[in-house]
Design an enzyme around this catalytic site. Structure first.
Site, PDB file in Angstrom:
ATOM      1  N   LYS A   1       0.881  -1.181   0.063  1.00  0.00           N
ATOM      2  CA  LYS A   1       0.010  -0.095  -0.265  1.00  0.00           C
ATOM      3  C   LYS A   1       0.728   1.298   0.168  1.00  0.00           C
ATOM      4  CE  LYS A   1      -3.880  -1.938   2.561  1.00  0.00           C
ATOM      5  NZ  LYS A   1      -4.729  -1.826   1.469  1.00  0.00           N
TER       6      LYS A   1
ATOM      7  N   ARG B   1      -9.540 -12.115   2.035  1.00  0.00           N
ATOM      8  CA  ARG B   1     -10.399 -12.907   1.550  1.00  0.00           C
ATOM      9  C   ARG B   1      -9.576 -14.595   1.776  1.00  0.00           C
ATOM     10  NH1 ARG B   1     -10.739 -10.147  -4.122  1.00  0.00           N
ATOM     11  NH2 ARG B   1     -10.473  -8.219  -2.638  1.00  0.00           N
TER      12      ARG B   1
HETATM   13  N1  BES Z   1      -7.936  -4.136   4.306  1.00  0.00           N
HETATM   14  C1  BES Z   1      -7.904  -3.687   2.938  1.00  0.00           C
HETATM   15  C2  BES Z   1      -9.335  -2.842   2.640  1.00  0.00           C
HETATM   16  C3  BES Z   1      -9.691  -1.760   3.135  1.00  0.00           C
HETATM   17  C4  BES Z   1      -9.150  -0.397   2.545  1.00  0.00           C
HETATM   18  C5  BES Z   1     -10.242  -1.521   4.278  1.00  0.00           C
HETATM   19  C6  BES Z   1      -9.676   0.776   3.135  1.00  0.00           C
HETATM   20  C7  BES Z   1     -10.559  -0.468   5.075  1.00  0.00           C
HETATM   21  C8  BES Z   1     -10.234   0.936   4.268  1.00  0.00           C
HETATM   22  C9  BES Z   1      -8.050  -4.956   1.961  1.00  0.00           C
HETATM   23  O1  BES Z   1      -7.028  -5.841   2.373  1.00  0.00           O
HETATM   24  C10 BES Z   1      -7.396  -4.572   0.778  1.00  0.00           C
HETATM   25  O2  BES Z   1      -6.325  -3.875   0.724  1.00  0.00           O
HETATM   26  N2  BES Z   1      -8.095  -4.615  -0.350  1.00  0.00           N
HETATM   27  C11 BES Z   1      -7.695  -4.206  -1.605  1.00  0.00           C
HETATM   28  C12 BES Z   1      -8.185  -5.157  -2.599  1.00  0.00           C
HETATM   29  C13 BES Z   1      -7.600  -5.165  -3.927  1.00  0.00           C
HETATM   30  C14 BES Z   1      -6.198  -5.411  -3.790  1.00  0.00           C
HETATM   31  C15 BES Z   1      -8.162  -5.981  -5.071  1.00  0.00           C
HETATM   32  C16 BES Z   1      -8.425  -3.005  -2.049  1.00  0.00           C
HETATM   33  O3  BES Z   1      -9.582  -2.615  -1.430  1.00  0.00           O
HETATM   34  O4  BES Z   1      -7.727  -1.999  -2.366  1.00  0.00           O
HETATM   35 MN    MN Z   2      -5.250  -5.580   2.114  1.00  0.00          MN
END
Ligand code: BES
Ligand code: MN
Ligand code: ZN
Length: 496
Positions: free
Chosen positions: A274, A348
């Site tokens: 991230k 997931r």
């Molecule tokens: N924990 C995050 C999702 C999230 C984002 C929760 C912002 C709370 C606030 C999750 O693990 C994630 O990173 N999801 C990705 C998925 C993508 C890589 C397909 C996302 O939402 O960008």
């Molecule tokens: Mn994530």
């Protein structure tokens, strides 16, 4: 606002300290007003302030002329004939929002045309507890407000003709508030202080309420073949845990209700890392597991007449020399293989094994999982609804109704074979991301591949469980979303 509040219910009280009165639409005050404000200072203040008694609006009067009160606050009730969703809890929150520096508060629950019984009084009290919550564990100057003034505990007397019934009802309301508080604490706790092991230790404390707590370590998960969950954990020096919480308050033969939570104690994204900006929020990526823990606390503390299972998938998504790479293929406990195209789609992967294990071992009536799963759900719904994905209309209807009643609102999202196809993989049974569109939906389709035909609902609580907006009953960020919702869902449908 003081964090520590002590609530009692009484049939009458003399005015002193902060006195709170209710007003119905048209600023109509109840009978207690004559006692609290014998000189009639309020009538003038209401006129000058243009106070109308609309729901949760307030009027504040300091050292009122001729009154024994230090301060009088009037809080609007709105139209007593038109009860608002979760109105009493929110009213309690609005009242607590006015406490300021008060250490002694008396609240008269009475307004013309309103019937306020024990259940309503208990809900008001719960709202006060929730609003007063603040996370100050790491502040070394306790009990100081923003001005550096000392604000310690506050004692609240709630005056109601239904005091006895209110006291009885408050036992459950207080238990649920305790569950919400626990969930908020877990979400607020920074990741250096709350890894999978520390989270497990917190969960073990539920044993004191009669919850059976079982912990699976890495070794046991390996034996069970949880390659999907373990792949996420392998880049962290802190090992994963799978916690199984069991509350048996129902009949022995009743199949359990099951709740499963994503507990990523910190989500860096792994090798698909991230961006730095805002990454600190990912300490809250265990909001689903926190809600499940809080729910189990609530059910046990109020001795709910159900059998319930809570499962927490606790991992840390970090990057070291052993961390999972994009393109890796893992084998889940179900036997299905997964191509990990993005290591940031880790929730997931954790839930895949947790859901499969839950279903396989407990044969529950249904499974509800909670997860801060996707940013995409926030794009779709903002922060005032969590996404609901389900293979079952009846389960969905019950969850939506509980959401409306508690104002932890859900919005059902579509699922279907067209979306499911998007996670088929060239190299394995599936991949862990879909395409550019419908990211919250493809995430749900992924989870559905691990629940067989068991009635199942997935609540995507990214944006509602963490980083959430302030409300009357929450000062924001960590809301405890899911605890009140699911407690209500259980109480209304499975305890009859
Ligand atoms: N924990 C995050 C999702 C999230 C984002 C929760 C912002 C709370 C606030 C999750 O693990 C994630 O990173 N999801 C990705 C998925 C993508 C890589 C397909 C996302 O939402 O960008
Ligand atoms: Mn994530
Ligand atoms: Zn995550």
């Amino acid at each position: 606002m003081p964090k520590s509040v002590e609530i009692s219910f009484v049939r009458s009280a003399r005015p002193s300290g902060l006195c709170v009165l209710l007003a119905a639409d048209g600023a109509k005050l109840g009978a207690a007003a004559a006692d609290v404000d014998p000189a009639g200072a309020l009538a003038r203040a209401i006129r000058v302030g243009g106070f109308k008694g609309k729901a949760r609006t307030t009027l504040d009067l300091l050292v009122p002329e001729g009154s024994a009160a230090d301060r009088i606050v009037v809080v609007g009730l709105g139209d007593p004939q038109k009860p608002q969703p979760d109105g009493w809890t929110r009213l309690g929150g609005a009242i607590a929002g006015q406490f300021g520096k008060a250490s002694k508060v008396t609240v008269w629950l009475d307004a013309p045309g309103a019937t306020i019984g024990g259940a309503e009084a208990a809900a008001v009290a719960q709202g006060m507890l929730l609003r007063a919550y603040a996370f100050d564990r790491y502040k070394t100057k306790k009990g100081e407000d923003d001005n550096g003034d000392d604000v310690k505990a506050v004692k609240i007397a709630i005056v109601t003709s239904a005091a006895t019934e209110a006291k009885k009802r408050f036992v459950a309301a207080d238990a649920v508030a305790g569950g919400v508080t626990l969930a908020r604490d877990l979400v607020n706790e920074p990741a250096n202080m709350l890894g999978p092991i520390e989270f497990t230790e917190r969960a073990k404390l539920l044993a004191a309420l009669g919850v059976k707590v079982e912990v699976l370590t890495e070794r046991e998960m390996k034996k069970l073949g949880m390659g999907s969950l373990l792949g996420v954990a392998q880049g962290s020096t802190r090992p994963p845990r799978l916690v199984v919480l069991e509350w048996n308050g129902g009949k022995p033969k009743d199949r359990p209700l099951a709740f499963v939570g994503k507990g990523v104690v910190f989500d860096t994204g792994g090798n698909s890392m991230k961006p730095a900006s805002g990454m600190e929020d990912m300490k809250g990526d265990m909001g689903g597991a926190a809600a499940v823990t809080g729910l189990m606390h609530a059910l046990a503390a109020r001795k709910a007449k159900v059998n319930a299972i809570g499962i927490l998938g606790l991992v840390e998504n970090m990057v070291d020399g052993n961390a999972q790479r994009p393109g890796d293929i893992v084998t889940s406990m179900s036997g299905q293989t997964i191509e990990v195209l993005n290591t940031d789609a880790e929730g997931r992967l954790v839930l895949a094994d947790a859901l499969w294990y839950c279903n396989d071992r407990f044969k529950p009536q249904f499974m509800v999982n909670l997860a801060t799963l996707t940013g995409a759900i926030m794009v779709a719904l903002g922060q005032h609804h969590a996404g609901l994905f389900s293979n079952n209309d009846d389960l969905s209807a019950k969850l939506i109704a509980a959401g409306l009643a508690t104002q932890e609102k859900l919005w059902r999202m579509p699922m279907g074979p067209e979306y499911d196809k998007l996670i088929d993989s060239k190299n394995a049974d599936m991949k862990n991301i879909g395409g550019r569109y419908g990211g919250a939906i493809t995430a749900a389709q992924f989870l559905q591949r691990f629940v067989k035909d068991t009635p199942w609902a997935h609540l995507d609580v990214a944006g509602t469980a963490m980083g959430s907006p302030s409300t009357e009953i929450s000062q924001g960020w960590a809301s405890g979303f899911g605890v009140r919702l699911l407690d209500r869902f259980v109480a209304d449908n499975y305890e009859a």
